[in-house]
Structure formats: C-alpha cells, structure tokens
Design an enzyme around this catalytic site. Sequence first.
Site, short mmCIF file in Angstrom:
data_model
loop_
_atom_site.label_atom_id
_atom_site.label_comp_id
_atom_site.label_asym_id
_atom_site.label_seq_id
_atom_site.Cartn_x
_atom_site.Cartn_y
_atom_site.Cartn_z
N ARG A 67 6.20 5.88 7.87
CA ARG A 67 4.98 5.70 7.74
C ARG A 67 4.19 6.75 6.93
O ARG A 67 3.16 7.14 6.89
CB ARG A 67 3.81 5.52 8.89
CG ARG A 67 4.18 4.22 9.72
CD ARG A 67 3.79 2.85 9.00
NE ARG A 67 4.37 1.85 9.89
CZ ARG A 67 3.54 0.94 10.37
NH1 ARG A 67 2.38 1.08 10.47
NH2 ARG A 67 4.23 -0.04 11.11
N ARG A 123 -2.05 5.06 5.57
CA ARG A 123 -3.37 5.20 5.79
C ARG A 123 -3.70 6.74 5.85
O ARG A 123 -4.97 6.93 5.85
CB ARG A 123 -4.18 4.32 7.02
CG ARG A 123 -4.19 3.05 6.38
CD ARG A 123 -4.74 2.28 7.68
NE ARG A 123 -3.55 2.22 8.71
CZ ARG A 123 -3.81 1.56 9.74
NH1 ARG A 123 -4.90 1.19 10.24
NH2 ARG A 123 -2.95 1.71 10.77
N ARG A 148 -5.97 0.53 -1.46
CA ARG A 148 -6.03 -0.65 -0.56
C ARG A 148 -7.58 -0.99 -0.59
O ARG A 148 -7.54 -2.13 0.14
CB ARG A 148 -5.67 -0.21 0.74
CG ARG A 148 -3.95 0.06 0.90
CD ARG A 148 -3.34 -1.74 0.62
NE ARG A 148 -4.15 -2.65 1.62
CZ ARG A 148 -4.28 -2.75 2.73
NH1 ARG A 148 -3.48 -1.92 3.62
NH2 ARG A 148 -5.12 -3.62 3.40
N ASP A 191 6.77 -4.38 4.12
CA ASP A 191 6.63 -4.30 5.70
C ASP A 191 7.69 -5.34 6.24
O ASP A 191 8.34 -6.19 5.37
CB ASP A 191 5.12 -5.10 5.95
CG ASP A 191 4.74 -5.03 7.42
OD1 ASP A 191 4.46 -3.86 7.88
OD2 ASP A 191 5.27 -5.95 8.20
N TYR A 207 7.20 -10.44 16.78
CA TYR A 207 6.26 -11.14 16.05
C TYR A 207 5.96 -12.68 16.06
O TYR A 207 5.05 -13.43 16.00
CB TYR A 207 6.06 -10.38 14.78
CG TYR A 207 5.67 -8.84 14.82
CD1 TYR A 207 4.41 -8.50 15.03
CD2 TYR A 207 6.74 -7.95 14.75
CE1 TYR A 207 4.11 -7.29 15.12
CE2 TYR A 207 6.44 -6.81 14.81
CZ TYR A 207 5.00 -6.39 15.10
OH TYR A 207 4.80 -4.84 15.27
O1 1CP Z 1 5.70 4.89 4.77
C1 1CP Z 1 6.06 3.67 5.30
O2 1CP Z 1 6.55 3.81 6.20
C2 1CP Z 1 5.26 2.51 4.61
C3 1CP Z 1 6.24 1.32 4.57
C4 1CP Z 1 6.01 0.30 6.03
C5 1CP Z 1 7.02 0.21 7.02
C6 1CP Z 1 8.30 0.90 6.80
C7 1CP Z 1 5.03 -0.22 6.58
C8 1CP Z 1 3.62 -0.50 5.80
N1 1CP Z 1 5.30 -1.24 7.62
C9 1CP Z 1 6.77 -0.61 7.69
C10 1CP Z 1 7.65 -1.01 9.02
C11 1CP Z 1 7.11 -1.77 9.95
N2 1CP Z 1 5.82 -2.79 10.12
C12 1CP Z 1 7.39 -1.63 11.60
C13 1CP Z 1 8.57 -0.84 11.89
C14 1CP Z 1 8.34 0.40 11.74
C15 1CP Z 1 7.34 0.98 13.10
O3 1CP Z 1 7.76 1.02 13.83
O4 1CP Z 1 6.35 1.64 12.58
C16 1CP Z 1 6.50 -2.59 12.14
C17 1CP Z 1 6.75 -2.45 13.83
C18 1CP Z 1 5.79 -3.22 11.60
C19 1CP Z 1 4.57 -4.13 11.91
C20 1CP Z 1 3.30 -3.77 11.58
N3 1CP Z 1 2.86 -3.91 10.10
C21 1CP Z 1 2.45 -3.18 12.35
C22 1CP Z 1 2.49 -2.62 13.76
C23 1CP Z 1 1.58 -3.74 14.79
C24 1CP Z 1 2.00 -3.47 16.05
O5 1CP Z 1 2.75 -4.32 16.72
O6 1CP Z 1 1.67 -2.70 16.63
C25 1CP Z 1 1.42 -2.54 11.64
C26 1CP Z 1 -0.21 -2.02 11.90
C27 1CP Z 1 1.57 -3.37 10.18
C28 1CP Z 1 0.61 -3.43 8.85
C29 1CP Z 1 1.12 -1.92 8.00
N4 1CP Z 1 2.44 -2.17 7.36
C30 1CP Z 1 2.72 -0.77 6.79
C31 1CP Z 1 1.24 -0.32 6.78
C32 1CP Z 1 0.81 0.87 5.96
C33 1CP Z 1 0.19 -1.08 7.63
C34 1CP Z 1 -1.04 -0.66 7.97
C35 1CP Z 1 -1.89 -1.86 7.04
C36 1CP Z 1 -2.82 -1.29 6.23
O7 1CP Z 1 -2.74 0.11 5.69
O8 1CP Z 1 -3.80 -1.74 6.02
#
Ligand code: 1CP
Length: 378
Positions: A43, A47, A56, A92, A168
């Site tokens: 991540r 953000r 964004r 994602d 999910y």
């Molecule tokens: O730098 C990076 O890692 C960005 C790329 C990235 C990756 C590798 C994003 C962007 N998502 C992910 C993978 C991801 N998505 C995982 C596996 C990694 C981890 O465990 O952190 C998971 C579980 C998700 C699912 C997901 N997508 C969540 C978690 C929800 C929960 O169940 O708690 C969330 C909040 C998202 C949205 C998301 N994806 C990525 C970002 C930056 C965001 C936040 C949204 C935003 O910025 O508005």
Amino acid sequence: MTHDPVTLDVATAQSRRRAAHDAPFLAAARGDTPSRRPVWMMRQAGRSLPEYREIRAHVGMLDACFTPDLLSEITLQPVRRHDADAAILFSDIVVPLKAAGIDLDIVPGRGPVVAQPIRTREAARNLPVVHTEQLQPVVEGIAGVLEGLREDQVLIGFAGAPFTLASYLVEGGPSKNHEVTKGLMYSQPEVWHELMRALTPSIIRFLAVQAEAGVDALQLFDSWAGYLSARDYREYVAPYSRQIFAALEPYGIPRIHFGVGTGELLGDMAVVGPDVVGVDWRVPLDSAAERISSALATEDPQGSPEQRLRTLQGNLDPAVLFAGPEVVREQVQRVCGEADRAMARGLARGHIFNLGHGVLPTTDPDAITRAFEEVHQQ
Ligand code: 1CP
C-alpha cells in the site's frame, strides 16, 4: 462449467522484461547479495500521499485501475518520492472480477462490495473467467510503469488468492470474522470447492497477463487466510494456491506469498510454492524463518539444505511509522537484525524489507521516506 487451462506465453513475457538482473530486489529474491537492502511497502501507492489524493479527488477507485495513464502515474508516485526498490502495480484484488463482468464496486471508506454475493453451487459454477482482452488497460498501464522505472527498480504485479477473493464474493463485502464464508466452506464443501475451481483460472490469468506485460515479480495476497486453522487451510485453500504458484513457475520470476496474521500458517504457505514469503509483524523474522525452513524440510526430506531456503519479506509494524524517527530507526534495525540472524543461521537466503501489512492511510509520507533511507543504510 469446466474451465480451459490457462495457456502461458513465456517467450512474450521474457521479451517484455527489462534487463533488471542486478536490481537489489531480484538479487535478494534469488539469494544473491544485493547492492543495498531492497525495500518497498505494501500500500505504498495510495492515500498516504497527497499527490495520490489529488488524482483520486476527480476519479473513482476502479476507474483509476482501468485508466492506463492514471495507474502508471499512481504506481510511480511512491517510487519517486521514497526511492523504493520496487513498485507495486496500482490495482486491486477485485480488478479481474470486475473485468470479467461481475457487478461490484470499491466503496470509499469501506472496500470492495459485490452486488450479488456468490453462495450457491450454480452461482459458483457460473462465475465468469476473465479473458486477456478484458485486462488490456492493465497491460498498457504496466508498459507505462516500466518506462518510468530505473533499471535497478522492479515492478511487482499481484493478485488476491482464492480464499481472500472468495471472502469478498461470499460475504458481499469486507468482513470482520468471515463467518458467511467459513459457514459455507464447512457446511457445503462441494460448493466451496466449486468456487475455488472457478476462481483459480481467473487468478492465474490475471497474473499471467501481468507477467506477459513485463512485470518482474508477482505477489499472491492471501490477506485473510490467517482466519483459518492450519488444518482448514490445508484442506480448503492450499491445493488452489499451490496450483497458482505451479502455473507461474515457467516465467522464472520471483513469486511472493503474503497474508495477515499467518504466523501459524507460515510453513503451510511456504510449501505451496512461493520463492519469497511475506511475514506480518506479529512474528520475528528469525522465528518465521525457522517455521518456513522446517516445513520445507518435512515436505521434501530428500531436498538439499538450499532447497529449504526462502527469501523473507517484511515485517515492520505499520503503526511504528507513527512513533517518531528514533523509534523507526530502532525498529528498522531490529527487523534487519532478525533477518540477518535468520540468514547467518542458514534458515533464509535473503531479505526484502517491507511492512508487516499495508501503509495506514494517515501515515506521514516523510516518516515513510525516512524508513526507506534507514533500511538502505542497513
Ligand atoms: O500500493 C499498493 O499496494 C496499491 C495497490 C493495491 C493493492 C496491492 C490496492 C489499492 N489494493 C491492493 C490489494 C488489496 N485490496 C488487498 C490485499 C492487500 C492487503 O491485504 O492490503 C485487499 C484485501 C484488498 C481489498 C480492498 N480494496 C480493501 C480492504 C477492505 C477490507 O476488507 O478491509 C480496500 C479498502 C480496498 C480499496 C483500495 N484498494 C487499493 C487502495 C489504495 C484502496 C483504498 C481506496 C481509495 O484509495 O479510495
């Protein structure tokens, strides 16, 4: 529905890959001595960065993931700012599902939400498998990232593992306890296995498309596998993750496996086939290495000692970045010391520094930059 095996184009993957052979990340992943200790953070794109929030403000999360210019720019932002040794593709885990036509969205402040949860055999069987053409924006975005990286910096592609993606799909959104998913797994194992069989080819194809677009490494995120006991992991999850790692082997690029709270599963997650094992912050890296190498020895008693070695990735607690520069320095040194001890004891072959999970959204970006600098001095 039966699924055609995913065919790989290894020659294309090799022709697209840059000559990043000496990149510190790749050296550490292979078990060679890197020119500096490689570091990236899960991540790292997102953000915590004002330049990300600016982009964004005008575009939805999934729209950004399917817009090549935006996904290359967002991927490169943290690499430029923090001098990271690896970029992780901005995407994602639900992108291949969305691309395949499943009705879902990423809701701000919440995460992926699926319009019609998958809870029956029919729904599992009818789950669409993603096609290469549906992932074209990702391919174009990867080309843009590769142009913006130095030769010693690598690009990591990724996918969600079957259990985490299934969570999910079955729950319909983020879940605290994954009870609907596990309830289905225990009460209707045939539906569960049908869903796993339906998801596996999409995951392989999403990773294969990224490899063929030229990424240097692949990470399989089984973020929520830590909610399973080792016994359940072996029965309900491991066969599919093993299939995914085996399918990717011909590309010859490092394959990373990571999950949160997986201290009790490290050995099981290591034997399904990764080259690099990501460790969350709860287990010191030297203990993690013991668990990994002993599981590999049990799995393959005839194997040579070198075959029992994996590279460790991790594992600073993301909250440490809130504790000020002195604590960050101490804790970075502790993590590196634990990794070095594991290597000196012949329990691991390399270390890629990372957090024990993702960067928290309110982290001060300067604290992240300082942590990268500190790792590079170790
Ligand atoms: O730098 C990076 O890692 C960005 C790329 C990235 C990756 C590798 C994003 C962007 N998502 C992910 C993978 C991801 N998505 C995982 C596996 C990694 C981890 O465990 O952190 C998971 C579980 C998700 C699912 C997901 N997508 C969540 C978690 C929800 C929960 O169940 O708690 C969330 C909040 C998202 C949205 C998301 N994806 C990525 C970002 C930056 C965001 C936040 C949204 C935003 O910025 O508005």
